[in-house]
Motif scaffolding. Structure first.
Motif, short mmCIF file in Angstrom:
data_model
loop_
_atom_site.label_atom_id
_atom_site.label_comp_id
_atom_site.label_asym_id
_atom_site.label_seq_id
_atom_site.Cartn_x
_atom_site.Cartn_y
_atom_site.Cartn_z
N UNK A 172 30.98 56.58 11.33
CA UNK A 172 30.14 55.87 10.37
C UNK A 172 30.94 55.30 9.19
N UNK A 173 31.86 56.07 8.63
CA UNK A 173 32.60 55.58 7.47
C UNK A 173 33.49 54.39 7.82
N UNK A 174 34.17 54.49 8.97
CA UNK A 174 35.02 53.38 9.39
C UNK A 174 34.19 52.13 9.67
N UNK A 175 33.04 52.34 10.34
CA UNK A 175 32.16 51.21 10.64
C UNK A 175 31.64 50.58 9.35
N UNK A 176 31.29 51.43 8.37
CA UNK A 176 30.79 50.91 7.11
C UNK A 176 31.86 50.12 6.37
N UNK A 177 33.10 50.62 6.39
CA UNK A 177 34.19 49.91 5.71
C UNK A 177 34.41 48.54 6.34
N UNK A 222 32.29 46.86 8.11
CA UNK A 222 31.07 46.07 7.89
C UNK A 222 31.13 45.35 6.55
N UNK A 223 31.58 46.04 5.51
CA UNK A 223 31.70 45.43 4.18
C UNK A 223 32.86 44.43 4.12
N UNK A 281 24.87 43.83 11.14
CA UNK A 281 25.81 42.91 11.78
C UNK A 281 25.06 41.82 12.52
N UNK A 282 24.02 42.20 13.24
CA UNK A 282 23.25 41.23 14.01
C UNK A 282 22.57 40.21 13.09
N UNK A 283 21.97 40.69 11.99
CA UNK A 283 21.32 39.76 11.05
C UNK A 283 22.35 38.88 10.37
#
Length: 254
Positions: free
Chosen positions: A169-174, A176-177, A232-234
């Motif tokens: 989750x943390x890596x994905x969040x980083x 993502x931002x 990500x999709x939006x």
């Protein structure tokens, strides 16, 4: 702060001091003072145009003028990506703590044209340095080139998907931002305020329509794995919509 000292006094002192220097071709304000919405927390964004050999002398003049208000407690050098630009932040102990002076000394060889909507307030210009209102063709190209460059970064969004599948989750969040939302914001800047590239979220509430800000807030608020996936999709749909508005002839948008 000196008795009776106001923001315009500081600007006027700098204006007069720089105008006395024959090596200073032009000086102007950008940011809040140029746009007319400076408040007690706004930086003073000063730009100065000089020959390359006079960059340090220009900073010396500015430093000397600010020291008249009080001892300097900040002089911070910024490494600028453009080799013709030299940036430093100053703050005088005799002025309000939020009155940072953000100074960019520009080498005269740099060529720049301001758009009609770019906030700029010319203090003086002896060499026609500040050129306003480019042609429509220039404006179109100034938007298209960075838009194409941002579209070329879309492949990196797969980094988010990779971490989502791993359950990190943390890596994905980083990612993502950094890779999704930051790129989306830059594209939106091309759409709503093309003269302010590279600002990220700075002044976002002022630069974008309220509906756009609220939609971005919703995207930034997503922190769980499933929320990031939907974000990500939006973002992808929104990115494609804005890109098609900026480059109508582009057919290969996702």
């Amino acid at each position: 702060m000196l008795p009776g000292m106001v923001r315009t006094d500081v600007i006027n002192h700098l204006h007069v001091s720089l105008a006395r220097c024959s090596f200073v071709y032009a000086a102007w304000l950008e940011g809040a003072d140029a746009a007319g919405h400076a408040d007690a927390y706004s930086d003073i964004d000063l730009w100065v145009d000089v020959p390359a050999s006079a960059v340090e002398e220009a900073f010396r003049v500015i430093r000397s003028e600010l020291e008249k208000f009080g001892t300097l407690n900040v002089e911070y050098h910024v490494s600028h990506p453009d080799p013709h630009l030299h940036q430093r932040f100053f703050r005088s102990a005799g002025l309000p703590e939020f009155w940072f002076l953000d100074v960019v000394v520009q080498e005269h060889a740099r060529d720049i044209t301001f758009g009609a909507d770019d906030p700029v307030h010319v203090l003086f210009d002896r060499a026609s340095v500040v050129r306003l209102t480019p042609s429509q063709d220039q404006l179109t190209m100034e938007i298209k080139r960075p838009a194409v460059a941002l579209a070329a970064q879309r492949w990196r969004w797969v980094l988010v998907e990779k971490e989502l599948r791993r359950g990190h989750r943390l890596e994905a969040l980083a990612y993502y931002h950094e890779e999704v939302l930051a790129v989306l914001v830059e594209l939106l800047r091309l759409r709503f305020c093309p003269g302010k590239q590279g600002y990220g979220l700075k002044h976002i509430s002022r630069d974008f329509p309220e509906t756009v800000v609220r939609r971005l807030e919703s995207l930034y608020a997503r922190t769980q794995l499933s929320e990031i996936q939907s974000g990500v999709e939006e973002s992808a749909r929104w990115f494609s919509q804005i890109l098609s508005e900026l480059i109508p002839e582009r057919l290969d948008v996702d």
